[in-house]
Design an enzyme around this catalytic site. Structure first.
Site, mmCIF file in Angstrom:
data_model
loop_
_atom_site.group_PDB
_atom_site.id
_atom_site.type_symbol
_atom_site.label_atom_id
_atom_site.label_comp_id
_atom_site.label_asym_id
_atom_site.label_seq_id
_atom_site.Cartn_x
_atom_site.Cartn_y
_atom_site.Cartn_z
ATOM 1 N N PHE A 131 -7.229 19.122 11.407
ATOM 2 C CA PHE A 131 -6.299 18.409 12.294
ATOM 3 C C PHE A 131 -7.126 17.515 13.212
ATOM 4 O O PHE A 131 -7.928 17.997 14.011
ATOM 5 C CB PHE A 131 -5.422 19.339 13.139
ATOM 6 C CG PHE A 131 -4.418 18.537 13.933
ATOM 7 C CD1 PHE A 131 -3.228 18.132 13.366
ATOM 8 C CD2 PHE A 131 -4.698 18.118 15.231
ATOM 9 C CE1 PHE A 131 -2.322 17.324 14.060
ATOM 10 C CE2 PHE A 131 -3.801 17.318 15.948
ATOM 11 C CZ PHE A 131 -2.600 16.922 15.353
ATOM 12 N N LYS A 145 -8.996 15.880 25.419
ATOM 13 C CA LYS A 145 -8.286 16.953 26.114
ATOM 14 C C LYS A 145 -8.861 17.296 27.500
ATOM 15 O O LYS A 145 -8.572 16.597 28.456
ATOM 16 C CB LYS A 145 -8.244 18.192 25.218
ATOM 17 C CG LYS A 145 -7.375 17.959 23.969
ATOM 18 C CD LYS A 145 -7.048 19.257 23.272
ATOM 19 C CE LYS A 145 -6.437 19.070 21.910
ATOM 20 N NZ LYS A 145 -5.000 18.959 21.883
ATOM 21 N N ASP A 167 -15.633 17.090 15.503
ATOM 22 C CA ASP A 167 -14.476 16.877 16.379
ATOM 23 C C ASP A 167 -14.335 18.112 17.262
ATOM 24 O O ASP A 167 -13.920 19.176 16.811
ATOM 25 C CB ASP A 167 -13.219 16.669 15.515
ATOM 26 C CG ASP A 167 -11.952 16.471 16.371
ATOM 27 O OD1 ASP A 167 -11.998 16.753 17.583
ATOM 28 O OD2 ASP A 167 -10.925 16.051 15.806
#
Ligand SMILES: Cc1ncc(COP(=O)(O)O)c(C=O)c1O
Length: 405
Positions: free
Chosen positions: A143, A257, A228
């Site tokens: 993802f 984030k 990531d």
């Protein structure tokens, strides 16, 4: 219980916006530290942390101070001009991470796009891959976000379906298996792009030798190793970056984030000068990327990880959290995966669905959500203390006991 006020607010979201999320039935209106309150003043322990974006806790007082100070002085200029905040931020993030350069963006997906574009440029211009042939190897179950290019290499059908034509140039191989990466490499391979722990896939932790082996393979074949760490990074796993559990150094790192301190979208792609110097004027950018407010918040967010001892707290509280859950000896728990304050509890679907368990947790004052139906993700803010965690553990136990009778 949902009352009329909550109901009407919930209805407004689905009348005036598409149902591309399926929120739990609660309407939040304020939050502080690890706690959140709904419109009826009911208190919840936030074990979701905005999908790990609220690591510093809600409304961290120092970040709130910086937010006020910076936004009243200079919030947005665009990159058409230099500012007195961007340089100091870039210096801080590169020094802390050990990378030479940082390209600032806003959302996680934009930073992933930046990594893809940077890797492709490097492949054509440094590695001399034939024009239009560059390939990037990714993992099953990945993802990395929701843009058209990123969903093109997702292996989740619902993310891709009817959004084509998809972007070519990606090869998906088995996650956790370094041999499958080596077999997929050819002369056109620009990069390997993976998550050191797969978050949305259900906190999937690969075998211990996976990252070191991928590192060696990438070095051997002159391929960039890009990680990531949008969800796993910045202390979430009990180290500044999850890859540090494996004692390796990737060639590129994607962050997002928690970089925004729970206040705003801030992301970036970090790499070497060799990779990033190809991103010349006009090749890439973003109106908001690296804006003064984002730069000031991100700089302080990074510093606070160390000043407030958040990384160590994640390690210690995470260990305690995992042990306490295991000690419950509940029949519901089939497995607990994860590191630091980032746990995926695999539940027995014969006893309850992930969706119903999340709803029961909500009723008992715990904000959490299932991922992939059978995994409950617990990821409280990294500022959580033992007393707060014990409060949450009591509630979780109450829920588990209720289900098993
Ligand atoms: C590993 C990873 N990469 C990328 C993203 C996308 O980030 P954003 O939602 O900010 O675009 C996420 C979001 O959950 C993520 O977990």
């Amino acid at each position: 219980m949902i009352n009329d006020i909550q109901n009407s607010l919930i209805k407004k979201e689905s009348i005036f916006g598409p149902d591309n999320y399926k929120p739990l039935p609660v309407v939040l209106s304020k939050a502080k530290g690890v706690w959140a309150w709904d419109v009826n003043e009911k208190k919840y322990l936030d074990m979701m942390s905005g999908y790990s974006a609220v690591s510093h806790g809600h409304a961290h007082p120092e970040l709130l101070r910086v937010f006020h100070e910076q936004s009243s002085r200079l919030s947005l200029t665009s990159r058409a001009f230099y500012t007195d905040t961007l340089g100091p931020y870039l210096e801080t993030i590169t020094k802390m991470s050990g990378f030479e350069m940082c390209l600032p963006m806003n959302s996680g997906a934009e930073a992933v796009e930046t990594a893809i574009k940077s890797s492709r440029r490097w492949a054509y211009r440094t590695k001399k891959v034939k024009p239009g042939k560059a390939e990037i190897i990714v993992a099953d179950g990945n993802f990395h976000g929701r843009t058209t290019t990123i969903i093109s290499f997702s292996t989740d059908e619902n993310s891709r379906e009817d959004f084509g034509p998809h972007t070519p140039g990606f090869v998906a191989v088995k996650y956790g298996c370094s041999e499958s990466i080596e077999s997929a490499i050819n002369e056109n391979t620009a990069a390997v792009l993976i998550e050191p722990i797969q978050g949305e896939a259900g906190i999937v932790v690969p075998p211990e030798n996976y990252l070191p082996e991928v590192r060696d393979i990438c070095t051997k074949h002159n391929v960039l190793m890009i990680l990531d760490e949008i969800q796993s990074g910045l202390g979430r796993t009990g180290k500044l970056f999850a890859y540090q559990h494996s004692n390796i150094q990737p060639d590129g790192l994607i962050l997002g984030k928690a970089l925004g301190g729970g206040f705003m979208p801030v992301s970036c792609f970090l790499s070497s000068e060799e990779v990033l110097h190809w991103m010349n004027p006009g090749s890439h950018g973003s109106t908001f990327g690296g804006n003064p407010l984002a730069a000031a918040i991100a700089k302080r967010s990074l510093e606070l990880l160390e000043e407030d001892g958040l990384i160590e707290n994640s390690r210690v509280m995470g260990q305690y959290f995992k042990e306490s859950l295991l000690n419950m000896n509940s029949k519901i728990i089939k497995e607990i995966r994860g590191k630091g304050l980032w746990l995926g509890v695999e539940i027995d679907p014969e006893l309850i669905s992930g969706k119903d368990l999340s709803k029961m947790c909500l009723e008992h004052g715990i904000l959490c959500k299932e991922t992939h139906e059978t995994t409950i993700r617990y990821a409280p803010p990294l500022v959580i203390n033992k007393e707060e965690l014990d409060w949450g553990l009591d509630k979780i136990k109450e829920v588990f006991d209720k289900i098993t009778g």
